[in-house]
Design an enzyme around this catalytic site. Structure first.
Site, PDB file in Angstrom:
ATOM      1  N   GLU A 248       0.892  -1.176   0.000  1.00  0.00           N
ATOM      2  CA  GLU A 248       0.000   0.000   0.000  1.00  0.00           C
ATOM      3  C   GLU A 248       0.917   1.208   0.000  1.00  0.00           C
ATOM      4  O   GLU A 248       1.555   1.507   1.008  1.00  0.00           O
ATOM      5  CB  GLU A 248      -0.885  -0.006   1.251  1.00  0.00           C
ATOM      6  CG  GLU A 248      -1.823  -1.197   1.354  1.00  0.00           C
ATOM      7  CD  GLU A 248      -2.959  -1.162   0.344  1.00  0.00           C
ATOM      8  OE1 GLU A 248      -3.197  -0.101  -0.267  1.00  0.00           O
ATOM      9  OE2 GLU A 248      -3.593  -2.198   0.140  1.00  0.00           O
ATOM     10  N   CYS A 282      -2.348   9.010   2.929  1.00  0.00           N
ATOM     11  CA  CYS A 282      -2.125   8.599   1.535  1.00  0.00           C
ATOM     12  C   CYS A 282      -3.358   8.922   0.709  1.00  0.00           C
ATOM     13  O   CYS A 282      -3.285   9.098  -0.490  1.00  0.00           O
ATOM     14  CB  CYS A 282      -1.818   7.112   1.481  1.00  0.00           C
ATOM     15  SG  CYS A 282      -3.054   6.150   2.358  1.00  0.00           S
TER      16      CYS A 282
END
Ligand code: NAP
Length: 474
Positions: A248, A282
């Site tokens: 990720e 993010c």
């Protein structure tokens, strides 16, 4: 309960070979010194996880599920204490930290529920010669590496599915935020996780020691959340032993406001998409593409909302924007803003680094042209560059002009138009008329250089399972 600062190997808290200072970025003061592991301790953690694996994999899923459920309950009961630790070591506000703890705990609850529902498959082969049995088995020892921006949620999003699947784990947290991870590991211990199933360590030297661990054949899986830069290194490291990896990575989320959007709603969503975690997410909206006809209204209202935010130590009552995780991270944000201004960016708000010991940076709004360099980089702070566009096609092209593809936001009053836009955007996740989509029940992850694999949802547990096909003669 007292803060623990040691390594956790084979069910025991052990002193490390060295120490690492953990600082409070809001004040610049030392919170604690935690233990760091030498090579022998890294090996001991692998041995512990490897030895515990067969029994844990055979443990009935109902038992694994109940341990995870218990961890959810403890974490929820201790949410205030955990949120304080997060706020102290990460800098985010107590409100953001409380939100993180509840999101993080939900991964334990979700994967407690998933643990008992791993599906298999039984089929007749089309040729009729055999039966096709498909089953899923835990991969084995998994190395979990997490970033500093969500120190609780990024750990539970990995520990939850790993344990539900029957894997054993070694958790390595970010150097800036190990205390939250240690607390979570202690929760696992108190919830009844057997010795060796969850291990925690901070290697003395991250790069070389993680590399060595990834070259130990007993480690079978690496689950990483962090920057794309480090993700690339880990892909290379994983090649030698062909390790399973799920990654990720970074994001550069576009926030697209079409000309028919409800601007008040778009501003509300923009505040969440940009400012959750002070922009250090993010999923943070990193580039605002706004239709020319509504750009002035959006910019005025958004700048006003940003100006109203109270910036303070995360533990101060009413704080809405906390500190960055370190002076180094804060200075990176400041540098990006000055580069953007030098390239012609017009500043509406913020843009000045405050004096003082804390790693603070103010809410900042700029209007920039589509060539501005800030649009190509993940800002990871409270900075919003706005670009105008003329047509939906242009907005989509601009939004897609990045190596990243984690998430994109679209605002429009016309659902058909919003869905058409969503389908054309290159991202693993799309938010339509919402400022946040993260949900333990949904598959989280990116395309392009934002990563490989999905966490959460029904897909999350499969990052820790191998598919096995058994052909049966009939
Ligand atoms: P980072 O610098 O990539 O570090 C992440 C983790 O990797 C830390 O534990 C770090 O340890 C470790 N690490 C660093 N170099 C390594 C190496 N050579 N080998 C093995 N491990 C290594 O990222 P960060 O600054 O902590 O976090 C911010 C980044 O994470 C942003 O890019 C953000 O977008 C991304 N992120 C992505 C998601 C997502 O779900 N896609 C979620 C959250 C954050 P040390 O601290 O010891 O260096």
């Amino acid at each position: 309960m007292q803060l623990k600062t040691d390594l956790f190997i084979n069910g025991q808290w052990v002193k490390g070979a060295g120490v690492l200072p953990v600082m409070n970025p809001s004040t610049g003061t030392l919170i604690a010194e935690i233990s760091t592991a030498d090579q022998e301790q890294c090996d001991a953690a692998i041995t512990a996880a490897h030895d515990a694996f067969p029994a844990w994999a055979r443990t009935p899923s109902r038992v694994r599920s109940e341990i995870l459920r218990k961890a959810f309950e403890i974490m929820t009961a201790e949410s205030d204490q955990i949120a304080r630790i997060i706020s102290m070591e990460n800098g985010k506000t107590f409100t953001d930290a409380k939100g993180e703890v509840s999101y993080a705990a939900e991964f334990f609850r979700w994967f407690a529920e998933e643990a008992v529902r791993t599906p298999g498959d039984f089929r007749h082969s089309p040729s009729g010669d055999k039966r096709i049995l498909v089953t899923h088995q835990p991969i084995g020892v998994s190395l979990l590496i997490t970033p500093w921006n969500f120190p609780a949620a990024m750990a539970t999003r990995k520990i939850g599915p790993a344990l539900a699947a029957g894997c054993t784990v070694i958790l390595k947290a970010a150097s800036e935020t190990p205390l939250t991870a240690i607390w979570i590991v202690d929760i696992m211990h108190r919830a009844g996780v057997p010795a060796g199933v969850v291990n925690f360590l901070m290697p003395e030297k991250t790069g070389s020691m993680i590399s060595r661990m990834m070259h130990d054949p007993r480690v079978r899986n690496v689950s990483f959340t962090g920057s794309t830069e480090v993700g690339r290194i880990l892909i290379k490291e994983s090649a030698d032993l062909v390790l399973r990896t799920s990654l990720e990575l970074g994001g550069n989320a576009p926030f697209v406001v079409l000309d028919d959007a409800d601007i008040d709603e778009a501003v509300k969503g923009a505040m969440v998409a940009k400012m959750r975690n002070g922009g250090a997410a993010c999923t943070a909206a990193n580039r605002f593409y706004v239709a020319k006809s509504v750009a002035s209204e959006f910019t005025t209202k958004f700048t006003r909302a940003m100006a109203d935010l109270k910036m303070a130590d995360g533990l101060t009552e009413g704080a809405q924007l906390g500190a960055s995780v370190s002076i180094r991270e804060r200075d990176k944000i400041a540098e990006l803003v000055s580069t953007s201004i030098s390239a012609g960016g017009e500043l509406h708000l913020g843009g000045t680094t405050p004096e003082g010991a804390g790693a603070f940076y103010p809410a900042t709004v700029l209007t920039v042209t589509k060539e501005n360099p800030i649009l190509q980089l993940e800002v990871f702070g409270p900075v919003a560059p706005i670009v105008t566009f003329d047509s939906d096609a242009e907005a989509i092209a601009l939004a897609n002009s990045t190596e990243y593809g984690l998430i994109a936001y679209v605002y429009s009053s016309d659902l058909k138009r919003a869905i058409r836009t969503a389908e054309a955007l290159e991202a693993g996740m799309i938010a339509i008329n919402r400022g946040v989509v993260s949900d333990p029940a949904a598959p989280f992850g990116g395309v392009k250089q934002s990563g490989l694999g999905r966490e959460g949802g029904f897909a999350g547990i499969h990052e820790f399972l191998e598919t096995k096909y058994i052909g049966v003669e009939i």
